[in-house]
Enzyme design. Sequence first.
Site, PDB file in Angstrom:
ATOM      1  N   GLY A  16       6.040  -6.580   6.747  1.00 59.48           N
ATOM      2  CA  GLY A  16       7.147  -6.662   5.779  1.00 59.48           C
ATOM      3  C   GLY A  16       8.506  -6.622   6.458  1.00 59.48           C
ATOM      4  N   GLY A  71       1.939   2.127   5.257  1.00 57.85           N
ATOM      5  CA  GLY A  71       0.833   1.180   5.381  1.00 57.85           C
ATOM      6  C   GLY A  71       0.757   0.653   6.807  1.00 57.85           C
ATOM      7  CB  ALA A  72      -1.181  -0.021   9.279  1.00 56.57           C
ATOM      8  CB  THR A 122      -0.944   0.028   1.218  1.00 58.54           C
ATOM      9  OG1 THR A 122      -1.390  -1.306   1.492  1.00 58.54           O
ATOM     10  CG2 THR A 122      -2.152   0.899   0.940  1.00 58.54           C
ATOM     11  CD  GLU A 178       7.300  -0.255   8.069  1.00 59.49           C
ATOM     12  OE1 GLU A 178       6.942  -0.488   6.913  1.00 59.49           O
ATOM     13  OE2 GLU A 178       6.900  -0.911   9.041  1.00 59.49           O
TER      14      GLU A 178
HETATM   15  C1  5RP Z   1       6.010  -3.406   6.537  1.00 57.95           C
HETATM   16  C2  5RP Z   1       4.739  -2.838   7.037  1.00 57.95           C
HETATM   17  C3  5RP Z   1       3.651  -2.626   6.066  1.00 57.95           C
HETATM   18  O1  5RP Z   1       3.299  -1.278   6.043  1.00 57.95           O
HETATM   19  C4  5RP Z   1       2.481  -3.473   6.475  1.00 57.95           C
HETATM   20  O2  5RP Z   1       2.911  -4.814   6.566  1.00 57.95           O
HETATM   21  C5  5RP Z   1       1.327  -3.367   5.476  1.00 57.95           C
HETATM   22  O3  5RP Z   1       1.713  -3.941   4.276  1.00 57.95           O
HETATM   23  P1  5RP Z   1       0.748  -3.985   3.010  1.00 57.95           P
HETATM   24  O4  5RP Z   1       0.419  -2.565   2.673  1.00 57.95           O
HETATM   25  O5  5RP Z   1       1.593  -4.677   1.964  1.00 57.95           O
HETATM   26  O6  5RP Z   1      -0.480  -4.777   3.391  1.00 57.95           O
HETATM   27  O7  5RP Z   1       4.556  -2.542   8.208  1.00 57.95           O
HETATM   28  O8  5RP Z   1       6.888  -3.683   7.579  1.00 57.95           O
END
Ligand code: 5RP
Length: 239
Positions: free
Chosen positions: A112, A97-98, A39, A118
């Site tokens: 991730g 993202g979250a 995202t 972050e």
């Molecule tokens: C990576 C993160 C990402 O923001 C979280 O995992 C959301 O990922 P995505 O947008 O792919 O669902 O914290 O460490």
Amino acid sequence: MALSQSEQKVLAATTAVDSLISEGLIFSGMKIGLGTGSTAMPAVKRLAERIADGTLKDIKAVATSFQTTLACEDLGIPVYTLNDRAIGGQLDLAIDGADEVAPEKTLIKGGGAALLREKIIAYNAKHFAIVADESKKVDGHGTGFALPVEIIAEARVPVVKALEKLGAECVLREGVKKAGPVITDNGNMIIDCRWKQKVNAAELEEVIDDITGVVECGFFTKNVPVVFIAHADGSVERM
Ligand code: 5RP
């Protein structure tokens, strides 16, 4: 037709960048922290488009991961470190993202494995924005997405024991297309923690970060973000 999850991610990201530009929170000459994941990436792309169309000039970015650094390099967004004199350890805004967003806007991040950088970037930004699809909304943390905890490899066993004392079930994160554990961009390991009941994220963030051998945990409770959640019906909710 209902939007797919990946369409929702793009919608949340592009709406957030465009709205934050209109509101003056993303502006020419600013220092911006850029998140990681599927995202955050469309947000980085949208930022690059708004630089290319002349809306934004002289943007200085700080990336939260190798993934984001590579994307910035490919898209022509200048990347700095938080320590560069041009940045001076302070960002105007971070966008990311979250994995979970609770009603009081506490977060779980680190799906991730980029949670450490972050959080450094989020907690050193004047404003924080989150972009997410509707699946990320939860009514509390603990029992859903497992909390990532970045640890020093040498401290794995005592850290797991300490986390278990806090009621967590712990799993060492394994690599994909790589034998053995995930090694983060910072050379550490990740323990994913889940509880049998909902937990107090603000309290646990401090308790977990206090365990010797823990580098950082994925609860984000201290810089409350503005959150853009895209829904399958094409609407974008602002929390
Ligand atoms: C990576 C993160 C990402 O923001 C979280 O995992 C959301 O990922 P995505 O947008 O792919 O669902 O914290 O460490």
